[in-house]
Scaffold this motif. Structure first.
Motif, PDB file in Angstrom:
ATOM      1  N   VAL A  28      -7.741 -14.734  -9.231  1.00  0.00           N
ATOM      2  CA  VAL A  28      -7.227 -12.591 -10.096  1.00  0.00           C
ATOM      3  C   VAL A  28      -6.268 -12.629 -11.188  1.00  0.00           C
ATOM      4  O   VAL A  28      -4.590 -12.780 -10.241  1.00  0.00           O
ATOM      5  N   LEU A  29      -6.166 -11.494 -11.632  1.00  0.00           N
ATOM      6  CA  LEU A  29      -4.808 -11.507 -12.738  1.00  0.00           C
ATOM      7  C   LEU A  29      -5.148  -9.487 -11.541  1.00  0.00           C
ATOM      8  O   LEU A  29      -6.260  -9.172 -12.139  1.00  0.00           O
ATOM      9  N   ILE A  30      -3.686  -9.141 -11.591  1.00  0.00           N
ATOM     10  CA  ILE A  30      -3.873  -7.431 -11.343  1.00  0.00           C
ATOM     11  C   ILE A  30      -2.685  -7.094 -11.696  1.00  0.00           C
ATOM     12  O   ILE A  30      -1.574  -7.353 -11.189  1.00  0.00           O
ATOM     13  N   ARG A  31      -2.618  -6.025 -12.964  1.00  0.00           N
ATOM     14  CA  ARG A  31      -2.149  -5.328 -13.276  1.00  0.00           C
ATOM     15  C   ARG A  31      -1.642  -3.921 -12.273  1.00  0.00           C
ATOM     16  O   ARG A  31      -2.900  -3.863 -11.995  1.00  0.00           O
ATOM     17  N   VAL A  32      -0.575  -4.478 -11.850  1.00  0.00           N
ATOM     18  CA  VAL A  32       0.656  -2.747 -11.158  1.00  0.00           C
ATOM     19  C   VAL A  32       1.263  -1.537 -11.869  1.00  0.00           C
ATOM     20  O   VAL A  32       1.199  -1.842 -13.014  1.00  0.00           O
ATOM     21  N   LYS A  33       1.255  -0.943 -11.077  1.00  0.00           N
ATOM     22  CA  LYS A  33       1.797   0.514 -11.713  1.00  0.00           C
ATOM     23  C   LYS A  33       3.123  -0.360 -11.787  1.00  0.00           C
ATOM     24  O   LYS A  33       3.837   0.310 -11.125  1.00  0.00           O
ATOM     25  N   GLY A  34       3.636  -0.440 -12.835  1.00  0.00           N
ATOM     26  CA  GLY A  34       5.235  -0.990 -12.975  1.00  0.00           C
ATOM     27  C   GLY A  34       5.401  -1.326 -12.467  1.00  0.00           C
ATOM     28  O   GLY A  34       5.107  -2.846 -12.185  1.00  0.00           O
ATOM     29  N   GLU A  35       6.778  -2.377 -12.488  1.00  0.00           N
ATOM     30  CA  GLU A  35       7.322  -3.813 -11.430  1.00  0.00           C
ATOM     31  C   GLU A  35       7.287  -3.253  -9.881  1.00  0.00           C
ATOM     32  O   GLU A  35       7.214  -2.336  -9.520  1.00  0.00           O
ATOM     33  N   PRO A  36       5.589  -4.882  -9.700  1.00  0.00           N
ATOM     34  CA  PRO A  36       5.895  -4.807  -7.714  1.00  0.00           C
ATOM     35  C   PRO A  36       7.121  -4.860  -7.467  1.00  0.00           C
ATOM     36  O   PRO A  36       7.354  -5.699  -7.278  1.00  0.00           O
ATOM     37  N   ASP A  37       6.618  -4.430  -6.544  1.00  0.00           N
ATOM     38  CA  ASP A  37       8.230  -3.729  -5.497  1.00  0.00           C
ATOM     39  C   ASP A  37       7.391  -4.643  -4.189  1.00  0.00           C
ATOM     40  O   ASP A  37       5.930  -4.901  -3.805  1.00  0.00           O
ATOM     41  N   GLU A  38       7.887  -4.597  -2.775  1.00  0.00           N
ATOM     42  CA  GLU A  38       7.417  -5.261  -1.764  1.00  0.00           C
ATOM     43  C   GLU A  38       6.068  -4.363  -0.625  1.00  0.00           C
ATOM     44  O   GLU A  38       5.231  -5.197  -0.457  1.00  0.00           O
ATOM     45  N   GLU A  39       6.965  -2.853  -1.155  1.00  0.00           N
ATOM     46  CA  GLU A  39       5.706  -2.515  -0.815  1.00  0.00           C
ATOM     47  C   GLU A  39       3.976  -2.381  -1.664  1.00  0.00           C
ATOM     48  O   GLU A  39       3.061  -2.494  -0.992  1.00  0.00           O
ATOM     49  N   GLN A  40       3.499  -2.387  -2.382  1.00  0.00           N
ATOM     50  CA  GLN A  40       2.824  -3.115  -3.266  1.00  0.00           C
ATOM     51  C   GLN A  40       2.296  -4.076  -3.385  1.00  0.00           C
ATOM     52  O   GLN A  40       0.809  -4.293  -2.518  1.00  0.00           O
TER      53      GLN A  40
END
Length: 97
Positions: A28-40
């Protein structure tokens, strides 16, 4: 499950996987809110996905069909779609001019 976060191909594949015996994981491709960080990344992994590469606000991942619903519940996840080739292999080679 927050089905509005699933693309049409992901919804269709999830429906098909429910009927299959021993379904294989989805790419899958997952779009997240903003640049992904370690917590995300940790939140997504805790939802059952194996996170791969990131490009901007999109992550690649492998997820079992049974964990797809959990993935949509993660707050930082905006959208999930199957990773599909733009031009699927047809099994034929192009003709030389």
């Amino acid at each position: 499950m927050r089905s509005h976060k699933l693309g049409s191909a992901a919804r269709r594949a999830l429906s098909d996987a429910r009927e299959a015996v021993g379904p294989t994981p989805f790419q899958v491709l997952i779009r997240v809110k903003g640049e992904p960080d370690e917590e995300q990344r940790r939140q997504i992994a805790d939802a059952g996905a194996r996170v791969g590469m990131a490009a901007g606000d999109v992550l690649t991942a492998t997820v079992a069909p049974g964990d797809l619903g959990r993935l949509t519940e993660v707050d930082c996840v905006d959208y999930v779609e199957l990773s599909e080739p733009l031009h699927p292999e047809t099994g034929t080679r192009p003709q030389k001019p």
